[in-house]
Design a protein around this motif. Structure first.
Motif, PDB file in Angstrom:
ATOM      1  N   HIS A  89      -0.513  -1.411   1.923  1.00  0.00           N
ATOM      2  CA  HIS A  89       0.031  -1.292   0.570  1.00  0.00           C
ATOM      3  C   HIS A  89       1.541  -1.097   0.639  1.00  0.00           C
ATOM      4  CE1 HIS A  89       0.500   3.054   1.219  1.00  0.00           C
ATOM      5  NE2 HIS A  89      -0.761   3.056   1.664  1.00  0.00           N
ATOM      6  N   THR A 122      -8.771   5.301  -4.325  1.00  0.00           N
ATOM      7  CA  THR A 122      -8.339   3.953  -4.712  1.00  0.00           C
ATOM      8  C   THR A 122      -8.553   3.731  -6.203  1.00  0.00           C
ATOM      9  OG1 THR A 122      -8.755   3.077  -2.503  1.00  0.00           O
ATOM     10  CG2 THR A 122      -8.729   1.499  -4.302  1.00  0.00           C
ATOM     11  N   GLU A 126      -5.193   2.714  -8.092  1.00  0.00           N
ATOM     12  CA  GLU A 126      -5.112   1.331  -8.552  1.00  0.00           C
ATOM     13  C   GLU A 126      -5.500   1.164 -10.019  1.00  0.00           C
ATOM     14  OE1 GLU A 126      -3.998  -1.149  -6.761  1.00  0.00           O
ATOM     15  OE2 GLU A 126      -4.059  -0.438  -4.691  1.00  0.00           O
ATOM     16  N   GLY A 229     -10.340   2.080  -0.433  1.00  0.00           N
ATOM     17  CA  GLY A 229      -9.152   1.853   0.356  1.00  0.00           C
ATOM     18  C   GLY A 229      -9.351   2.009   1.865  1.00  0.00           C
TER      19      GLY A 229
END
Length: 292
Positions: A89, A122, A126, A229
């Protein structure tokens, strides 16, 4: 898009250009469903697995192949993106490493899955929302007995989640939370009050990653996709639960201290995966590896 491996027999398939969603869906078909793009049949097919490049008719166990069948055992694939220098990322989000082609494959992989397995961190980072139904996959999903969209299965020991978010209140297919048998009772009650199904995978408070596939398969979800993730993927790899890795390699350098796509305990012996396919577009490589 250009297919780099396996080499296409028809030269007209080689030049760069966008593939149809149907072609991509065939290329990324789950084992047990004939992969029309490279002739690969995998575990779950009635005749068993076939090698990369095998003739589809032979791999399917008969002339002209066989109709796709529902996988009888769960298959977990991961879809991750990485920079050239291994970062999962940039500044906490994967989107800066993505591209239009990457998002197209992301949508295809979701369109094929029964459930998307994702870590709670995550979900928070996100801003996860419910998976959408896509008309391009409607007939395929209906023929396989799948709901219009995959379920999102959030892995969390603490259930420290905001159950008022659309991911939990407005999914087309009900969202699941996967947790341990000793998860906090008040958070389990909050999840159920929000209409979220609680799936147990582990005897303690923590989730046992080795049990996730089986727990979801008991609910008829055998085509599994994880989008991480990195920490969750590291746990799944350490547990020997990962069957396939779809890794998008972005032609970008980001440096910094970002985690790798797999961020977990080291394996005592590195696990070997076999290359199944490589697609290229605009310098991005879309690779697919299966358990060796």
């Amino acid at each position: 898009m250009r297919r780099l491996f396996p080499t296409p027999s028809d030269p007209s398939n080689s030049p760069a250009g966008s593939w149809s969603l149907e072609e991509l869906a065939d290329a990324y078909a789950y084992p047990g469903e004939i992969d029309a793009a490279d002739g690969l049949a995998g575990p779950g097919d009635e005749a068993g697995a076939g090698p990369v490049g095998a003739d589809p008719a032979t791999a399917a166990g008969g002339a002209g192949g066989a109709a796709p069948t529902r996988a009888r055992t769960p298959w977990l694939r991961a879809n991750m993106v990485s920079s050239l220098d291994g970062a999962a990322h940039h500044e906490g989000r994967s989107q800066p490493l993505s591209s239009d082609a990457d998002m197209r494959i992301f949508g295809v992989l979701r369109g094929l899955a029964d459930a998307v397995v994702v870590g709670a961190q995550t979900v928070r980072q996100e801003g996860y929302r419910p998976a959408k139904a896509r008309e391009a996959f409607a007939a395929r999903r209906a023929a396989l007995g799948q709901p219009p969209a995959p379920a999102i299965a959030v892995v969390s020991a603490s259930l420290d989640l905001d159950f008022s978010l659309p991911l939990f209140t407005a999914p087309l297919t009900p969202t699941l939370v996967v947790t341990g048998a000793a998860a906090p009772a008040d958070r389990v009650a909050a999840a159920r009050a929000a209409g979220v199904e609680v799936v147990r995978a582990g005897q303690g408070a923590a989730v046992d990653p080795a049990l996730i596939k089986g727990a979801l398969a008991e609910r008829g979800m055998t085509r599994l996709l994880t989008e991480g993730g990195p920490r969750l993927l590291g746990q799944l790899v350490a547990a020997g639960a990962l069957d396939e890795l779809c890794l998008s390699v972005a032609p970008l350098l980001v440096s910094g201290t970002a985690a790798r796509v797999v961020n977990g305990p080291p394996l005592s012996v590195p696990e070997r995966f076999a290359l199944a396919s490589v697609i290229e577009e605009d310098g991005f490589l879309f690779t697919r590896y299966r358990r060796f």
